[in-house]
Design a protein around this motif. Structure first.
Motif, PDB file in Angstrom:
ATOM      1  N   GLN A 245      -3.426  11.235  10.616  1.00  0.00           N
ATOM      2  CA  GLN A 245      -4.475  11.712   9.730  1.00  0.00           C
ATOM      3  C   GLN A 245      -3.995  11.372   8.287  1.00  0.00           C
ATOM      4  O   GLN A 245      -4.593  11.608   7.530  1.00  0.00           O
ATOM      5  CB  GLN A 245      -4.829  13.149   9.879  1.00  0.00           C
ATOM      6  N   MET A 246      -3.072  10.796   8.180  1.00  0.00           N
ATOM      7  CA  MET A 246      -2.514  10.326   6.558  1.00  0.00           C
ATOM      8  C   MET A 246      -2.890   9.341   6.026  1.00  0.00           C
ATOM      9  O   MET A 246      -3.532   8.524   6.740  1.00  0.00           O
ATOM     10  CB  MET A 246      -0.764  10.122   6.723  1.00  0.00           C
ATOM     11  N   ASP A 247      -3.143   9.102   4.600  1.00  0.00           N
ATOM     12  CA  ASP A 247      -3.716   8.020   3.999  1.00  0.00           C
ATOM     13  C   ASP A 247      -2.676   6.871   4.377  1.00  0.00           C
ATOM     14  O   ASP A 247      -1.388   7.015   4.068  1.00  0.00           O
ATOM     15  CB  ASP A 247      -3.717   8.264   2.448  1.00  0.00           C
ATOM     16  N   ALA A 248      -3.156   5.854   4.918  1.00  0.00           N
ATOM     17  CA  ALA A 248      -2.110   4.580   5.415  1.00  0.00           C
ATOM     18  C   ALA A 248      -1.516   3.819   4.426  1.00  0.00           C
ATOM     19  O   ALA A 248      -0.640   3.107   4.552  1.00  0.00           O
ATOM     20  CB  ALA A 248      -2.979   3.802   6.494  1.00  0.00           C
ATOM     21  N   ARG A 249      -2.200   3.912   3.101  1.00  0.00           N
ATOM     22  CA  ARG A 249      -1.722   2.934   2.212  1.00  0.00           C
ATOM     23  C   ARG A 249      -0.573   2.958   1.699  1.00  0.00           C
ATOM     24  O   ARG A 249       0.226   1.951   1.514  1.00  0.00           O
ATOM     25  CB  ARG A 249      -2.774   3.056   0.820  1.00  0.00           C
ATOM     26  N   SER A 250       0.325   4.214   1.429  1.00  0.00           N
ATOM     27  CA  SER A 250       1.776   3.894   1.188  1.00  0.00           C
ATOM     28  C   SER A 250       2.647   3.465   2.126  1.00  0.00           C
ATOM     29  O   SER A 250       3.621   2.737   1.846  1.00  0.00           O
ATOM     30  CB  SER A 250       1.948   5.373   0.473  1.00  0.00           C
ATOM     31  N   GLY A 251       2.157   4.000   3.397  1.00  0.00           N
ATOM     32  CA  GLY A 251       2.956   3.541   4.552  1.00  0.00           C
ATOM     33  C   GLY A 251       2.730   1.802   4.740  1.00  0.00           C
ATOM     34  O   GLY A 251       4.039   1.318   5.068  1.00  0.00           O
ATOM     35  N   LEU A 252       1.653   1.349   4.491  1.00  0.00           N
ATOM     36  CA  LEU A 252       1.551  -0.205   4.664  1.00  0.00           C
ATOM     37  C   LEU A 252       2.063  -0.880   3.895  1.00  0.00           C
ATOM     38  O   LEU A 252       2.666  -2.159   4.025  1.00  0.00           O
ATOM     39  CB  LEU A 252      -0.229  -0.435   4.784  1.00  0.00           C
ATOM     40  N   GLU A 253       2.391  -0.456   2.588  1.00  0.00           N
ATOM     41  CA  GLU A 253       2.788  -1.260   1.618  1.00  0.00           C
ATOM     42  C   GLU A 253       4.463  -1.384   1.908  1.00  0.00           C
ATOM     43  O   GLU A 253       5.079  -2.590   1.532  1.00  0.00           O
ATOM     44  CB  GLU A 253       3.013  -0.428   0.359  1.00  0.00           C
ATOM     45  N   ALA A 254       4.921  -0.798   2.864  1.00  0.00           N
ATOM     46  CA  ALA A 254       6.524  -1.086   3.044  1.00  0.00           C
ATOM     47  C   ALA A 254       6.549  -1.860   4.176  1.00  0.00           C
ATOM     48  O   ALA A 254       7.422  -2.935   4.208  1.00  0.00           O
ATOM     49  CB  ALA A 254       7.092   0.407   3.639  1.00  0.00           C
ATOM     50  N   SER A 255       5.565  -2.127   5.043  1.00  0.00           N
ATOM     51  CA  SER A 255       5.535  -2.940   6.346  1.00  0.00           C
ATOM     52  C   SER A 255       4.495  -4.110   6.172  1.00  0.00           C
ATOM     53  O   SER A 255       4.901  -4.973   6.906  1.00  0.00           O
ATOM     54  CB  SER A 255       5.550  -2.158   7.743  1.00  0.00           C
ATOM     55  N   TYR A 256       3.662  -4.128   5.699  1.00  0.00           N
ATOM     56  CA  TYR A 256       2.638  -5.182   5.367  1.00  0.00           C
ATOM     57  C   TYR A 256       2.275  -5.597   4.076  1.00  0.00           C
ATOM     58  O   TYR A 256       1.416  -6.642   3.836  1.00  0.00           O
ATOM     59  CB  TYR A 256       1.253  -4.781   6.025  1.00  0.00           C
ATOM     60  N   GLY A 257       2.897  -5.050   2.827  1.00  0.00           N
ATOM     61  CA  GLY A 257       2.620  -5.473   1.735  1.00  0.00           C
ATOM     62  C   GLY A 257       1.525  -4.330   0.897  1.00  0.00           C
ATOM     63  O   GLY A 257       0.865  -3.847   1.669  1.00  0.00           O
TER      64      GLY A 257
END
Length: 260
Positions: A245-257
């Motif tokens: 349920q977390m906002d995915a954007r900060s996590g995706l920055e690390a692994s997908y840009g």
């Protein structure tokens, strides 16, 4: 088959498997021999004192750390021997009568299963041996067998695809899935993934959450080089849960840009 002059630092390779993937099962090698006496000349080789399945022989290396060698006479049935290329794909074997009504509805389905299996060619070898990679007794093995959970396995596959990417595609024959792993790898030289079957789990001690990859030593080295690169990018095992349920954007920055 592998060039016998190739050399590998197996201790370093296995250390990396444990460091990056945290494997629980001993990484092992498998080697085919044209002559049984060459197999029997391996240092500290064990020979079965009773009849086994091929799954049990592989398990004695992967679960107990033994170096074990067999010929067709040591195996309980032609199904095991044929996958290794120690028994012909003859008319009786292709018919698959023994599995009709048990694993498949009728003989037609059973025969179709037999025909679908990818197995090592018959007539070139008399024996097979398995041994932990760190023992360095197979100098080198034809293929390496890596048991891993799905999470560990996908990172190993990602490592294979880091450089010179290609889509990896595998099939599932169902029962006798050793044909999907060591049978296919011996026959084609290609990395071969399987979901271990009932027999491998019942007789070979394969754990409920394990998959099996069979691949040539050079491909294992290539995969580990890729896994190292992925690790430096923060893509590591165990894969941390982010939160559904977390906002995915900060996590995706690390692994997908960076994401907008």
């Amino acid at each position: 088959m592998v060039n016998a002059t190739e050399t590998y630092d197996w201790q370093t390779i296995v250390d990396k498997l444990y460091t990056y993937l945290r494997l629980k099962t001993v990484p092992i090698g498998m080697k085919m021999f044209e002559k049984a006496e060459d197999m029997e000349a391996i240092p500290k080789i064990r020979r079965p004192q009773s009849v086994h399945t091929a799954d049990q022989i592989v398990a004695q290396a992967a679960r107990l750390g033994w170096t074990v060698g067999i010929t067709a006479e040591d195996l309980v049935m032609p199904q095991c021997s044929a996958v290794l290329g120690l028994h012909p794909r003859d008319e009786q074997w292709l018919a698959g009568k023994e599995m009709a009504g048990i694993w498949f509805e009728n003989q037609q389905d059973s025969a179709a299963h037999q025909a679908a299996m990818t197995i090592n060619s018959y007539g070139r070898h008399e024996a097979m041996a398995v041994s932990p990679l760190v023992s360095n007794r197979l100098s080198p093995p034809d293929i390496c067998l890596i048991y891993a959970t799905p999470g560990q396995m996908i990172l190993l596959i990602n490592g294979l695809q880091w450089k010179d990417y290609k889509k990896l595609e595998w099939g599932v024959v169902g029962e006798s899935s050793c044909a999907d792993s060591w049978g296919r790898a011996l026959a084609t030289g290609e990395p071969s993934l399987s979901i271990p079957c009932y027999a491998e789990r019942r007789y070979g001690g394969v754990l409920d959450d394990e998959m099996l990859m069979a691949l040539a030593p050079a491909d294992l080295v290539k995969a580990l080089e890729g896994v190292e690169k992925l690790s430096r990018n923060g893509l590591r095992y165990p894969i941390p849960q982010y939160g559904i349920q977390m906002d995915a954007r900060s996590g995706l920055e690390a692994s997908y840009g960076k994401r907008s």
